[in-house]
Motif scaffolding. Structure first.
Motif, PDB file in Angstrom:
ATOM      1  N   LYS A   1     107.926 155.077  36.227  1.00  0.00           N
ATOM      2  CA  LYS A   1     108.062 153.948  35.513  1.00  0.00           C
ATOM      3  C   LYS A   1     106.613 153.573  35.767  1.00  0.00           C
ATOM      4  CE  LYS A   1     112.562 153.336  33.954  1.00  0.00           C
ATOM      5  NZ  LYS A   1     113.443 151.916  33.758  1.00  0.00           N
ATOM      6  N   LEU A   2     105.726 154.142  37.738  1.00  0.00           N
ATOM      7  CA  LEU A   2     104.540 153.645  37.612  1.00  0.00           C
ATOM      8  C   LEU A   2     103.766 153.827  36.957  1.00  0.00           C
ATOM      9  CD1 LEU A   2     105.714 152.798  41.498  1.00  0.00           C
ATOM     10  CD2 LEU A   2     105.362 150.489  39.993  1.00  0.00           C
ATOM     11  N   SER A   3     104.205 155.011  36.078  1.00  0.00           N
ATOM     12  CA  SER A   3     102.699 155.557  35.805  1.00  0.00           C
ATOM     13  C   SER A   3     102.433 154.896  34.176  1.00  0.00           C
ATOM     14  CB  SER A   3     103.170 157.399  36.371  1.00  0.00           C
ATOM     15  OG  SER A   3     104.053 157.726  35.172  1.00  0.00           O
ATOM     16  N   ILE A   4     103.760 154.501  34.028  1.00  0.00           N
ATOM     17  CA  ILE A   4     103.669 154.410  32.353  1.00  0.00           C
ATOM     18  C   ILE A   4     103.027 153.269  32.715  1.00  0.00           C
ATOM     19  CG2 ILE A   4     105.088 153.105  30.799  1.00  0.00           C
ATOM     20  CD1 ILE A   4     107.156 155.199  31.507  1.00  0.00           C
ATOM     21  N   CYS A   5     103.532 151.910  33.592  1.00  0.00           N
ATOM     22  CA  CYS A   5     102.958 150.662  33.746  1.00  0.00           C
ATOM     23  C   CYS A   5     100.880 150.949  33.909  1.00  0.00           C
ATOM     24  CB  CYS A   5     103.226 150.178  35.054  1.00  0.00           C
ATOM     25  SG  CYS A   5     105.377 149.450  34.687  1.00  0.00           S
ATOM     26  N   SER A   6     100.615 151.636  34.607  1.00  0.00           N
ATOM     27  CA  SER A   6      99.289 152.267  35.078  1.00  0.00           C
ATOM     28  C   SER A   6      98.639 151.973  33.842  1.00  0.00           C
ATOM     29  CB  SER A   6      99.306 153.484  35.698  1.00  0.00           C
ATOM     30  OG  SER A   6      99.627 154.070  35.247  1.00  0.00           O
ATOM     31  N   GLN A   7      99.292 153.010  32.630  1.00  0.00           N
ATOM     32  CA  GLN A   7      98.684 153.296  31.098  1.00  0.00           C
ATOM     33  C   GLN A   7      98.551 151.859  30.730  1.00  0.00           C
ATOM     34  OE1 GLN A   7      97.232 155.550  30.064  1.00  0.00           O
ATOM     35  NE2 GLN A   7      96.569 156.128  32.864  1.00  0.00           N
TER      36      GLN A   7
ATOM     37  N   SER B   1      94.959 137.918  38.730  1.00  0.00           N
ATOM     38  CA  SER B   1      93.407 137.771  39.852  1.00  0.00           C
ATOM     39  C   SER B   1      92.216 138.973  39.744  1.00  0.00           C
ATOM     40  CB  SER B   1      94.527 137.887  41.151  1.00  0.00           C
ATOM     41  OG  SER B   1      95.255 136.629  41.496  1.00  0.00           O
ATOM     42  N   PHE B   2      93.046 139.913  39.033  1.00  0.00           N
ATOM     43  CA  PHE B   2      91.845 140.914  38.529  1.00  0.00           C
ATOM     44  C   PHE B   2      91.199 140.541  37.776  1.00  0.00           C
ATOM     45  CE2 PHE B   2      95.401 143.399  40.667  1.00  0.00           C
ATOM     46  CZ  PHE B   2      94.473 143.582  41.050  1.00  0.00           C
ATOM     47  N   PRO B   3      89.378 140.660  37.895  1.00  0.00           N
ATOM     48  CA  PRO B   3      88.741 139.411  37.173  1.00  0.00           C
ATOM     49  C   PRO B   3      88.174 140.962  36.236  1.00  0.00           C
ATOM     50  CG  PRO B   3      87.596 140.453  39.248  1.00  0.00           C
ATOM     51  CD  PRO B   3      89.340 140.269  39.636  1.00  0.00           C
ATOM     52  N   TYR B   4      88.461 142.284  36.381  1.00  0.00           N
ATOM     53  CA  TYR B   4      88.329 143.057  35.767  1.00  0.00           C
ATOM     54  C   TYR B   4      88.887 143.680  34.359  1.00  0.00           C
ATOM     55  CZ  TYR B   4      85.674 144.017  39.207  1.00  0.00           C
ATOM     56  OH  TYR B   4      84.808 143.789  40.078  1.00  0.00           O
TER      57      TYR B   4
ATOM     58  N   LEU C   1      98.071 148.937  32.012  1.00  0.00           N
ATOM     59  CA  LEU C   1      97.518 148.469  32.080  1.00  0.00           C
ATOM     60  C   LEU C   1      95.874 148.703  31.203  1.00  0.00           C
ATOM     61  CD1 LEU C   1      99.048 146.920  35.337  1.00  0.00           C
ATOM     62  CD2 LEU C   1      98.793 145.527  32.995  1.00  0.00           C
ATOM     63  N   VAL C   2      95.607 149.847  31.750  1.00  0.00           N
ATOM     64  CA  VAL C   2      93.847 150.222  31.099  1.00  0.00           C
ATOM     65  C   VAL C   2      94.240 150.793  29.631  1.00  0.00           C
ATOM     66  CG1 VAL C   2      93.869 150.956  33.186  1.00  0.00           C
ATOM     67  CG2 VAL C   2      94.598 152.263  32.362  1.00  0.00           C
TER      68      VAL C   2
ATOM     69  N   GLN D   1      98.166 138.861  29.419  1.00  0.00           N
ATOM     70  CA  GLN D   1     100.242 138.585  29.584  1.00  0.00           C
ATOM     71  C   GLN D   1     101.495 139.386  28.645  1.00  0.00           C
ATOM     72  OE1 GLN D   1     100.833 135.975  31.519  1.00  0.00           O
ATOM     73  NE2 GLN D   1     102.567 137.109  31.303  1.00  0.00           N
ATOM     74  N   ASN D   2     100.958 139.609  27.138  1.00  0.00           N
ATOM     75  CA  ASN D   2     101.992 140.187  27.215  1.00  0.00           C
ATOM     76  C   ASN D   2     102.237 141.618  27.436  1.00  0.00           C
ATOM     77  OD1 ASN D   2     101.634 138.757  25.082  1.00  0.00           O
ATOM     78  ND2 ASN D   2     100.382 139.313  23.815  1.00  0.00           N
ATOM     79  N   ARG D   3     101.173 142.115  27.939  1.00  0.00           N
ATOM     80  CA  ARG D   3     101.322 143.280  28.739  1.00  0.00           C
ATOM     81  C   ARG D   3     102.246 143.370  30.085  1.00  0.00           C
ATOM     82  NH1 ARG D   3      96.569 147.104  27.530  1.00  0.00           N
ATOM     83  NH2 ARG D   3      96.361 146.829  24.604  1.00  0.00           N
ATOM     84  N   ILE D   4     102.051 142.454  31.395  1.00  0.00           N
ATOM     85  CA  ILE D   4     102.777 142.029  32.288  1.00  0.00           C
ATOM     86  C   ILE D   4     104.100 141.577  31.135  1.00  0.00           C
ATOM     87  CG2 ILE D   4     102.818 140.160  33.902  1.00  0.00           C
ATOM     88  CD1 ILE D   4     100.417 142.698  34.306  1.00  0.00           C
ATOM     89  N   SER D   5     104.580 140.629  30.487  1.00  0.00           N
ATOM     90  CA  SER D   5     105.856 140.441  30.275  1.00  0.00           C
ATOM     91  C   SER D   5     106.511 141.941  29.475  1.00  0.00           C
ATOM     92  CB  SER D   5     105.295 140.113  29.224  1.00  0.00           C
ATOM     93  OG  SER D   5     105.234 138.573  29.578  1.00  0.00           O
ATOM     94  N   LEU D   6     105.718 143.099  29.038  1.00  0.00           N
ATOM     95  CA  LEU D   6     106.137 144.160  28.319  1.00  0.00           C
ATOM     96  C   LEU D   6     106.551 145.231  30.237  1.00  0.00           C
ATOM     97  CD1 LEU D   6     106.970 146.532  26.938  1.00  0.00           C
ATOM     98  CD2 LEU D   6     104.014 147.304  26.630  1.00  0.00           C
ATOM     99  N   ILE D   7     105.851 145.456  30.730  1.00  0.00           N
ATOM    100  CA  ILE D   7     106.021 145.819  31.937  1.00  0.00           C
ATOM    101  C   ILE D   7     107.445 145.104  32.483  1.00  0.00           C
ATOM    102  CG2 ILE D   7     105.445 145.738  34.670  1.00  0.00           C
ATOM    103  CD1 ILE D   7     102.742 146.185  32.928  1.00  0.00           C
TER     104      ILE D   7
END
Length: 174
Positions: free
Chosen positions: A144-150, A50-53, A152-153, A64-70
């Motif tokens: 773990k959330l801090s890892i996820c943020s990295q 849903s995030f266009p950016y 994704l960006v 999708q690969n990164r979401i799966s990793l997370i």
């Protein structure tokens, strides 16, 4: 249909700008609109798509690969569903407008609220069925959330290093 007046009202009430509210509206539509994809995609995947950016910086398959990793290696297995329930506590007879405002409020509590509200969301995402959480579980989830943020960006990631970091035990003193 959401009116400009509603968006301005939510902007004032929840301290989001119009661009942020547009993203929340996209997320809400992806989650509650009957398109059949809800059964196929996880909550976290629906949010990410849903995030266009996100797609501006990464190809769709990489997102999708990164979401799966997370989802499969970093966050607890039930995190997505717990997060969804924490920010969008659906009531059986809630209208679309009511669910949208619940979601705006929930996201506001996550990132724009005071520390007690934000910690409440994290607590809800860590708690067991009895509503009990150990302090180390809250700290671990935040790590773990801090890892996820990295994940994704960052333009490039080292999959193996990320998995190693996510399973690394945090040493607690005291």
């Amino acid at each position: 249909m959401t009116s400009l007046q509603q968006i301005q009202g939510w902007s004032e009430k929840y301290a989001f700008d119009e661009g942020e509210l547009e993203i929340i509206l996209r997320c809400h539509n992806a989650i509650v609109s009957p398109k059949g994809q809800q059964d196929k995609e996880s909550f976290m995947s629906l949010l990410a798509h849903s995030f266009p950016y996100v797609f501006f910086f990464l190809p769709a398959d990489e997102v999708q690969n990164r979401i799966s990793l997370i989802e499969n290696h970093i966050l607890p297995k039930d995190f997505g569903e717990k997060f969804k329930n924490a920010i969008l506590p659906l009531k059986g007879n809630a209208t679309e407008k009511e669910t949208l405002e619940m979601m705006i409020r929930g996201i506001s509590n996550c990132c724009k609220g005071d520390s007690e509200e934000t910690l409440g969301i994290i607590f809800d995402c860590c708690s067991d069925s009895d509503g009990i959480v150990e302090a180390k579980d809250i700290i671990q989830l935040c790590y773990k959330l801090s890892i996820c943020s990295q994940v994704l960006v960052s333009p490039k990631i080292d999959h193996d290093r990320i998995v190693a970091l996510s399973i690394q035990s945090l040493d607690f003193h005291g």
